[in-house]
Design a protein around this motif. Structure first.
Motif, short mmCIF file in Angstrom:
data_model
loop_
_atom_site.label_atom_id
_atom_site.label_comp_id
_atom_site.label_asym_id
_atom_site.label_seq_id
_atom_site.Cartn_x
_atom_site.Cartn_y
_atom_site.Cartn_z
N PRO A 1 0.82 -1.22 0.00
CA PRO A 1 0.00 0.00 0.00
C PRO A 1 0.86 1.27 0.00
CG PRO A 1 -0.75 -1.55 1.69
CD PRO A 1 0.49 -2.12 1.11
N LEU A 2 1.92 1.29 0.84
CA LEU A 2 2.79 2.45 0.93
C LEU A 2 3.48 2.71 -0.41
CD1 LEU A 2 4.29 4.64 2.66
CD2 LEU A 2 6.03 2.90 3.10
N GLY A 3 4.08 1.64 -0.97
CA GLY A 3 4.79 1.77 -2.24
C GLY A 3 3.86 2.22 -3.36
N ALA A 4 2.65 1.65 -3.37
CA ALA A 4 1.67 2.02 -4.41
C ALA A 4 1.28 3.49 -4.29
CB ALA A 4 0.44 1.12 -4.29
N ALA A 5 1.09 3.96 -3.02
CA ALA A 5 0.73 5.36 -2.80
C ALA A 5 1.85 6.29 -3.27
CB ALA A 5 0.45 5.59 -1.31
N ILE A 6 3.10 5.92 -2.96
CA ILE A 6 4.24 6.72 -3.40
C ILE A 6 4.29 6.74 -4.93
CG2 ILE A 6 6.77 6.86 -3.46
CD1 ILE A 6 6.75 5.68 -0.60
N GLY A 7 4.09 5.57 -5.53
CA GLY A 7 4.10 5.46 -6.99
C GLY A 7 3.06 6.37 -7.64
N LYS A 8 1.86 6.43 -7.03
CA LYS A 8 0.79 7.29 -7.57
C LYS A 8 1.16 8.76 -7.43
CE LYS A 8 -3.66 4.95 -7.56
NZ LYS A 8 -3.38 3.71 -6.80
N THR A 9 1.77 9.11 -6.28
CA THR A 9 2.07 10.51 -5.99
C THR A 9 3.19 11.07 -6.86
OG1 THR A 9 1.53 9.95 -3.71
CG2 THR A 9 2.42 12.14 -4.09
N ILE A 10 4.33 10.32 -6.93
CA ILE A 10 5.47 10.89 -7.65
C ILE A 10 5.69 10.27 -9.03
CG2 ILE A 10 6.70 11.67 -5.58
CD1 ILE A 10 8.43 9.19 -5.72
N GLY A 11 4.90 9.24 -9.36
CA GLY A 11 4.98 8.68 -10.70
C GLY A 11 5.95 7.53 -10.87
N PHE A 12 6.73 7.21 -9.84
CA PHE A 12 7.60 6.03 -9.91
C PHE A 12 7.78 5.46 -8.51
CE2 PHE A 12 10.29 9.77 -9.34
CZ PHE A 12 11.17 9.40 -8.33
N THR A 13 8.16 4.18 -8.40
CA THR A 13 8.43 3.61 -7.08
C THR A 13 9.91 3.80 -6.75
OG1 THR A 13 8.56 1.47 -8.16
CG2 THR A 13 6.55 1.93 -6.93
N LEU A 14 10.23 3.81 -5.46
CA LEU A 14 11.55 4.24 -5.02
C LEU A 14 12.72 3.27 -5.24
CD1 LEU A 14 10.51 6.20 -1.81
CD2 LEU A 14 11.49 7.15 -3.89
N PRO A 15 12.51 1.94 -5.10
CA PRO A 15 13.69 1.09 -5.30
C PRO A 15 14.33 1.28 -6.67
CG PRO A 15 11.95 -0.17 -4.27
CD PRO A 15 11.36 1.17 -4.64
#
Lengths: 221, 249
Positions: A69-83
């Motif tokens: 859920p956290l990763g998906a939320a970040i992905g939606k917000t900034i357009g990419f996932t962090l790893p």
């Protein structure tokens, strides 16, 4: 080779800025608050001291993935996932180096004591004013120590980067991973050069923090 | 109470637990972890010898061996390191043999991403990152680059690659969904029916032959020699086959 050195310094620099932005208010709160649960927060901040970095990295990999859920939320917000991104390394490094930056700053704030702040309050200085014109200048050696230790700790970081970096030259292939790569491919000459440089750097860091600490002790005997 | 404890300790050596006849310390390439554990179990049942396993990447284990790590047997993920060990005098002449052949698979946790023909590789717009093991240190990584080159897609995919330091890490990247797909070992997917996969044809990459070698320290160790012959036997070969490896004839 130089790409890895440059990337490492960039990562450590950016991480240190974030460590100070987050760490100084946190250290102030830990030093001044009277709530019983502040030590709980203090303990959570100190956890990376005892957690193996690869374990921390592995759980970051899971937490930041598009499936969580956290990763998906970040992905939606900034357009990419962090790893596998530089931003992801910064997030991991801030978590991992936080205790090294917070502890010296907290000690410095605690060493100030109440008197200078109360004197300022009687002269009608507001809380923000007191913080910026009394607390911060008096705690300067602690701030410098915290920044240096946070920076140095990030330079030497390996486990977290190995788990969430993906070894991308120029983006996530930092110095420690480059050395590891050279050792694994039996290119020990190159590994020795980088490792010797790191060793000299670490020595200078420890020496300078000790000198700062000494000056601090002379100021507050 | 303390006296009872003391007495108990005194009689410990005579307690009726059958001690293992001998002990062999085995350095095992990380990709072979689960298989090696099962082999060690069968080895103990059949011979009474204990096999103590130590896992790591082939390159790291090799570095430890030449610096005096106390291993008797080395199960590498390639043939190169065992040959090098013999050449440099760390292993017994003529003791090296291939104990398993690795199979390369393109795998995704997403059940709809990878088609059985691997056509997805020609459509990079369908995925983000592609995970491989470090091609400079891990045989599976080198094989993945070879296969992509043979298919003519390496140039287009190069910028999407993320490297795990080992095949284990490449699998973690894919299993957690951080990389949409990746080249992993078939052995990692045994007992994992989910996701989608493309078994890479063996003519697209050089065989991933995993070599075993008897190290100098194990030359006079009966348990070490027993382990080497056990690894060539039917019991061990069956276990290796069940774990997603092909067998050398």
């Amino acid at each position: 080779m130089w790409e890895a050195v440059f990337l490492t310094l960039k990562l450590a620099g950016v991480t240190t800025v974030f460590l100070m932005i987050l760490g100084v208010p946190l250290a102030w709160w830990l030093a001044r608050s009277h709530t019983w649960w502040k030590e709980v927060i203090g303990a959570i901040v100190a956890l990376p001291l005892v957690l193996p970095p690869t374990v921390l990295g592995f759980y970051l990999l899971i937490a930041l993935s598009p499936q969580s859920p956290l990763g998906a939320a970040i992905g939606k917000t900034i357009g990419f996932t962090l790893p596998f991104t530089f931003a992801g390394l910064v997030v991991g490094s801030v978590i991992y180096s936080l205790p090294f930056a917070v502890q010296p700053v907290r000690n410095a704030f605690e060493a100030i004591g109440n008197d200078p702040l109360e004197a300022a309050a009687t002269l009608r200085a507001g809380p923000v004013d007191r913080f910026f014109s009394i607390a911060l200048p008096l705690a300067r050696p602690g701030l410098i120590t915290g920044a240096i230790l946070g920076f140095a700790h990030t330079v030497g970081e390996f486990g977290v980067v190995l788990m969430i970096g993906g070894n991308i030259p120029g983006k996530t292939k930092v110095l420690s991973v480059a050395i590891y790569d050279y050792v694994e491919t039996l290119q020990w000459g190159k590994a020795h050069i980088l490792a010797a440089g790191m060793l000299a750097f670490s020595f200078l860091v420890i020496l300078s923090t000790m000198l700062i600490e000494r000056r601090m002790r002379r100021r507050f005997p | 109470m303390r006296r009872i404890l003391f007495l108990a300790l005194l009689f410990l050596p005579f307690s009726p637990i059958p001690a293992a006849a001998g002990e062999v310390t085995v350095a095992v390439a990380a990709n072979f972890t689960g298989t090696a554990e099962e082999i060690a179990e069968a080895f103990r049942e059949e011979t009474g010898h204990d096999a103590v396993l130590s896992f790591g990447s082939t390159g790291r284990l090799y570095a430890q061996i030449i610096h005096g790590a106390p291993f008797d047997v080395f199960l590498a993920a390639d043939e190169e390191r065992p040959a090098l060990a013999i050449e440099e005098g760390y292993a017994a002449e003529g003791s090296a043999f291939v104990y398993a052949l690795g199979a390369l698979v393109l795998y995704s946790a997403d059940p709809d991403l990878v088609d059985p023909e691997g056509a997805v590789l020609f459509h990079p717009e369908r995925f983000g990152k592609l995970a491989i093991a470090n091609p400079r240190t891990a045989p599976y990584g080198a094989a993945a680059v070879e296969a992509m080159t043979a298919l003519g897609v390496y140039e287009t995919l190069a910028e999407r690659l993320v490297e795990g330091e080992s095949i284990t890490q490449a699998y973690q990247f894919v299993a957690t969904g951080n990389a949409a797909l990746g080249f992993v070992a078939l052995s990692q997917l045994v007992g994992e029916p989910g996701g989608s996969r493309y078994e890479v044809p063996t003519d697209l990459y050089s065989p991933i032959a995993q070599g075993a070698v008897l190290l100098k320290k194990g030359e006079n160790n009966i348990a070490a020699r027993a382990f080497m012959s056990f690894l060539k036997g039917d019991t061990a070969r069956k276990i290796v086959g069940n774990h997603g490896y092909r067998l050398p004839s």
